[in-house]
Motif scaffolding. Structure first.
Motif, PDB file in Angstrom:
ATOM      1  N   GLY A 193     -15.703  -2.012 -43.388  1.00 40.30           N
ATOM      2  CA  GLY A 193     -15.305  -1.057 -44.417  1.00 40.30           C
ATOM      3  C   GLY A 193     -15.055   0.299 -43.791  1.00 40.30           C
ATOM      4  N   VAL A 194     -13.938   0.925 -44.144  1.00 41.71           N
ATOM      5  CA  VAL A 194     -13.582   2.233 -43.581  1.00 41.71           C
ATOM      6  C   VAL A 194     -13.397   3.260 -44.688  1.00 41.71           C
ATOM      7  CG1 VAL A 194     -12.543   1.326 -41.464  1.00 41.71           C
ATOM      8  CG2 VAL A 194     -11.136   1.598 -43.498  1.00 41.71           C
ATOM      9  N   GLY A 195     -13.600   4.507 -44.322  1.00 44.68           N
ATOM     10  CA  GLY A 195     -13.475   5.593 -45.289  1.00 44.68           C
ATOM     11  C   GLY A 195     -14.744   5.702 -46.109  1.00 44.68           C
ATOM     12  N   TRP A 226     -11.163  -6.979 -37.610  1.00 45.18           N
ATOM     13  CA  TRP A 226     -11.429  -6.816 -36.185  1.00 45.18           C
ATOM     14  C   TRP A 226     -11.868  -8.158 -35.626  1.00 45.18           C
ATOM     15  CZ3 TRP A 226     -16.305  -7.371 -33.852  1.00 45.18           C
ATOM     16  CH2 TRP A 226     -17.396  -7.430 -34.708  1.00 45.18           C
ATOM     17  N   SER A 227     -11.744  -8.316 -34.318  1.00 43.81           N
ATOM     18  CA  SER A 227     -12.044  -9.582 -33.666  1.00 43.81           C
ATOM     19  C   SER A 227     -13.229  -9.443 -32.723  1.00 43.81           C
ATOM     20  CB  SER A 227     -10.830 -10.040 -32.858  1.00 43.81           C
ATOM     21  OG  SER A 227     -11.156 -11.180 -32.089  1.00 43.81           O
ATOM     22  N   SER A 228     -14.084 -10.467 -32.735  1.00 46.76           N
ATOM     23  CA  SER A 228     -15.221 -10.502 -31.819  1.00 46.76           C
ATOM     24  C   SER A 228     -14.896 -11.309 -30.558  1.00 46.76           C
ATOM     25  CB  SER A 228     -16.448 -11.076 -32.517  1.00 46.76           C
ATOM     26  OG  SER A 228     -16.187 -12.379 -32.996  1.00 46.76           O
ATOM     27  N   LEU A 276     -16.663   0.201 -32.573  1.00 47.85           N
ATOM     28  CA  LEU A 276     -15.898   0.325 -33.818  1.00 47.85           C
ATOM     29  C   LEU A 276     -16.823   0.682 -34.980  1.00 47.85           C
ATOM     30  CD1 LEU A 276     -13.294   0.040 -35.489  1.00 47.85           C
ATOM     31  CD2 LEU A 276     -13.789  -2.421 -35.635  1.00 47.85           C
ATOM     32  N   LYS A 277     -17.941  -0.009 -35.089  1.00 46.23           N
ATOM     33  CA  LYS A 277     -18.876   0.260 -36.187  1.00 46.23           C
ATOM     34  C   LYS A 277     -19.442   1.679 -36.106  1.00 46.23           C
ATOM     35  CE  LYS A 277     -20.082  -4.591 -36.616  1.00 46.23           C
ATOM     36  NZ  LYS A 277     -21.080  -5.619 -36.306  1.00 46.23           N
ATOM     37  N   GLN A 278     -19.719   2.145 -34.901  1.00 48.03           N
ATOM     38  CA  GLN A 278     -20.225   3.511 -34.729  1.00 48.03           C
ATOM     39  C   GLN A 278     -19.172   4.532 -35.155  1.00 48.03           C
ATOM     40  OE1 GLN A 278     -20.706   4.923 -30.677  1.00 48.03           O
ATOM     41  NE2 GLN A 278     -22.502   6.121 -31.274  1.00 48.03           N
TER      42      GLN A 278
END
Length: 151
Positions: free
Chosen positions: A73-75, A88-90, A98-100
Protein backbone atom coordinates in the motif's frame (compact mmCIF):
# COMPACT_ATOMS: atom_id res chain seq x y z
CA UNK A 1 38.76 84.91 10.50
CA UNK A 2 38.45 82.85 13.64
CA UNK A 3 34.72 82.32 13.02
CA UNK A 4 35.14 81.12 9.43
CA UNK A 5 37.91 78.61 10.33
CA UNK A 6 35.72 77.25 13.13
CA UNK A 7 32.82 76.91 10.73
CA UNK A 8 35.09 75.27 8.17
CA UNK A 9 36.34 72.77 10.77
CA UNK A 10 32.77 71.97 11.88
CA UNK A 11 31.67 71.46 8.30
CA UNK A 12 34.61 69.11 7.64
CA UNK A 13 33.88 67.11 10.80
CA UNK A 14 30.20 66.86 9.89
CA UNK A 15 31.08 65.71 6.35
CA UNK A 16 33.52 63.11 7.69
CA UNK A 17 30.89 61.81 10.12
CA UNK A 18 28.30 61.64 7.37
CA UNK A 19 30.74 59.82 5.09
CA UNK A 20 31.51 57.31 7.85
CA UNK A 21 27.80 56.77 8.47
CA UNK A 22 27.03 56.26 4.78
CA UNK A 23 29.89 53.81 4.19
CA UNK A 24 29.03 51.74 7.24
CA UNK A 25 25.38 51.55 6.14
CA UNK A 26 26.45 50.30 2.71
CA UNK A 27 28.78 47.64 4.06
CA UNK A 28 27.65 44.09 3.58
CA UNK A 29 26.58 42.24 6.69
CA UNK A 30 28.71 39.26 7.62
CA UNK A 31 27.66 36.10 5.80
CA UNK A 32 25.21 33.95 7.66
CA UNK A 33 23.53 30.64 7.06
CA UNK A 34 20.50 30.80 4.77
CA UNK A 35 17.21 30.69 6.63
CA UNK A 36 15.85 27.22 7.11
CA UNK A 37 12.92 26.40 4.88
CA UNK A 38 9.71 25.81 6.81
CA UNK A 39 8.63 22.18 7.15
CA UNK A 40 5.51 22.88 5.10
CA UNK A 41 7.65 23.95 2.14
CA UNK A 42 9.96 20.92 2.31
CA UNK A 43 7.24 18.30 2.79
CA UNK A 44 6.12 18.20 -0.88
CA UNK A 45 9.74 17.94 -2.00
CA UNK A 46 10.39 15.11 0.47
CA UNK A 47 7.23 13.30 -0.60
CA UNK A 48 8.16 13.69 -4.26
CA UNK A 49 11.70 12.43 -3.69
CA UNK A 50 10.46 9.43 -1.71
CA UNK A 51 7.85 8.65 -4.38
CA UNK A 52 10.58 8.62 -7.05
CA UNK A 53 12.61 6.23 -4.88
CA UNK A 54 9.54 4.00 -4.41
CA UNK A 55 8.97 3.89 -8.16
CA UNK A 56 12.62 3.00 -8.76
CA UNK A 57 12.54 0.28 -6.07
CA UNK A 58 9.42 -1.31 -7.58
CA UNK A 59 10.33 -0.76 -11.26
CA UNK A 60 11.50 -4.31 -11.95
CA UNK A 61 8.81 -6.71 -10.70
CA UNK A 62 10.07 -9.77 -12.61
CA UNK A 63 8.59 -13.13 -11.66
CA UNK A 64 8.36 -16.77 -12.56
CA UNK A 65 5.11 -17.50 -10.72
CA UNK A 66 2.34 -15.90 -8.65
CA UNK A 67 4.01 -16.74 -5.33
CA UNK A 68 6.71 -14.15 -6.07
CA UNK A 69 4.17 -11.35 -6.54
CA UNK A 70 3.08 -9.11 -3.68
CA UNK A 71 1.48 -5.73 -3.16
CA UNK A 72 2.37 -2.80 -0.96
CA UNK A 73 0.00 0.00 0.00
CA UNK A 74 1.34 3.43 -0.97
CA UNK A 75 0.37 6.94 -0.01
CA UNK A 76 -1.74 7.89 2.97
CA UNK A 77 -5.39 8.86 3.12
CA UNK A 78 -6.34 11.49 5.68
CA UNK A 79 -8.56 8.98 7.54
CA UNK A 80 -5.89 6.29 7.39
CA UNK A 81 -4.88 3.55 5.04
CA UNK A 82 -3.13 3.67 1.69
CA UNK A 83 -4.25 5.62 -1.37
CA UNK A 84 -3.38 2.78 -3.75
CA UNK A 85 -1.24 -0.31 -4.19
CA UNK A 86 1.86 -1.20 -6.17
CA UNK A 87 2.96 -4.67 -7.22
CA UNK A 88 6.44 -5.88 -6.31
CA UNK A 89 8.37 -9.12 -6.76
CA UNK A 90 10.27 -11.17 -4.20
CA UNK A 91 12.22 -12.99 -6.93
CA UNK A 92 15.27 -10.72 -6.63
CA UNK A 93 14.49 -8.65 -3.52
CA UNK A 94 12.93 -9.18 -0.10
CA UNK A 95 11.11 -5.82 -0.33
CA UNK A 96 12.61 -4.44 2.90
CA UNK A 97 13.92 -1.27 1.26
CA UNK A 98 10.66 -0.74 -0.63
CA UNK A 99 8.62 -1.17 2.55
CA UNK A 100 10.85 1.28 4.43
CA UNK A 101 10.48 3.88 1.66
CA UNK A 102 6.70 3.38 1.61
CA UNK A 103 6.50 3.88 5.40
CA UNK A 104 8.60 7.06 5.25
CA UNK A 105 6.52 8.40 2.33
CA UNK A 106 3.25 7.71 4.18
CA UNK A 107 4.60 9.43 7.33
CA UNK A 108 5.49 12.56 5.33
CA UNK A 109 2.03 12.60 3.74
CA UNK A 110 0.27 12.07 7.10
CA UNK A 111 2.24 14.95 8.64
CA UNK A 112 1.38 17.15 5.67
CA UNK A 113 -2.30 16.21 5.95
CA UNK A 114 -2.25 17.01 9.68
CA UNK A 115 -0.62 20.42 9.09
CA UNK A 116 -3.18 21.26 6.41
CA UNK A 117 -6.14 19.77 8.34
CA UNK A 118 -6.95 17.57 5.35
CA UNK A 119 -10.05 15.40 5.30
CA UNK A 120 -11.04 12.48 3.11
CA UNK A 121 -14.04 10.31 2.34
CA UNK A 122 -12.56 7.62 4.62
CA UNK A 123 -13.29 5.01 1.97
CA UNK A 124 -11.20 1.86 2.16
CA UNK A 125 -9.05 1.03 -0.83
CA UNK A 126 -9.03 -2.76 -1.10
CA UNK A 127 -5.77 -4.56 -1.79
CA UNK A 128 -6.26 -6.11 -5.24
CA UNK A 129 -3.42 -8.60 -4.83
CA UNK A 130 -0.87 -9.27 -7.54
CA UNK A 131 -0.12 -12.07 -9.96
CA UNK A 132 2.58 -12.99 -12.45
CA UNK A 133 1.63 -12.16 -16.03
CA UNK A 134 4.19 -12.38 -18.83
CA UNK A 135 6.95 -12.65 -16.20
CA UNK A 136 5.97 -9.39 -14.48
CA UNK A 137 4.02 -8.87 -11.28
CA UNK A 138 0.88 -6.87 -11.97
CA UNK A 139 -2.06 -5.82 -9.83
CA UNK A 140 -5.09 -8.06 -10.17
CA UNK A 141 -8.13 -6.35 -11.66
CA UNK A 142 -10.90 -5.69 -9.16
CA UNK A 143 -14.03 -7.76 -9.67
CA UNK A 144 -17.41 -6.13 -10.24
CA UNK A 145 -18.19 -6.41 -6.52
CA UNK A 146 -15.16 -4.32 -5.65
CA UNK A 147 -13.31 -7.26 -4.07
CA UNK A 148 -9.96 -8.43 -5.36
CA UNK A 149 -10.04 -11.06 -8.05
CA UNK A 150 -7.74 -13.57 -6.34
CA UNK A 151 -7.11 -16.94 -7.91
Amino acid sequence: MKLSSSLFLSTRLAAAGLLLLVTSACASPPPSAPPAAPAAATAPAAASSLWQQIQAASANPVCDNDSQCHTVGVGAKACGGPQSYLPWSSKQDDGATLKQLVERHAAVLRAQDAREAMMSTCSVVADPGASCRANRCVLNPASAGGQPNVR
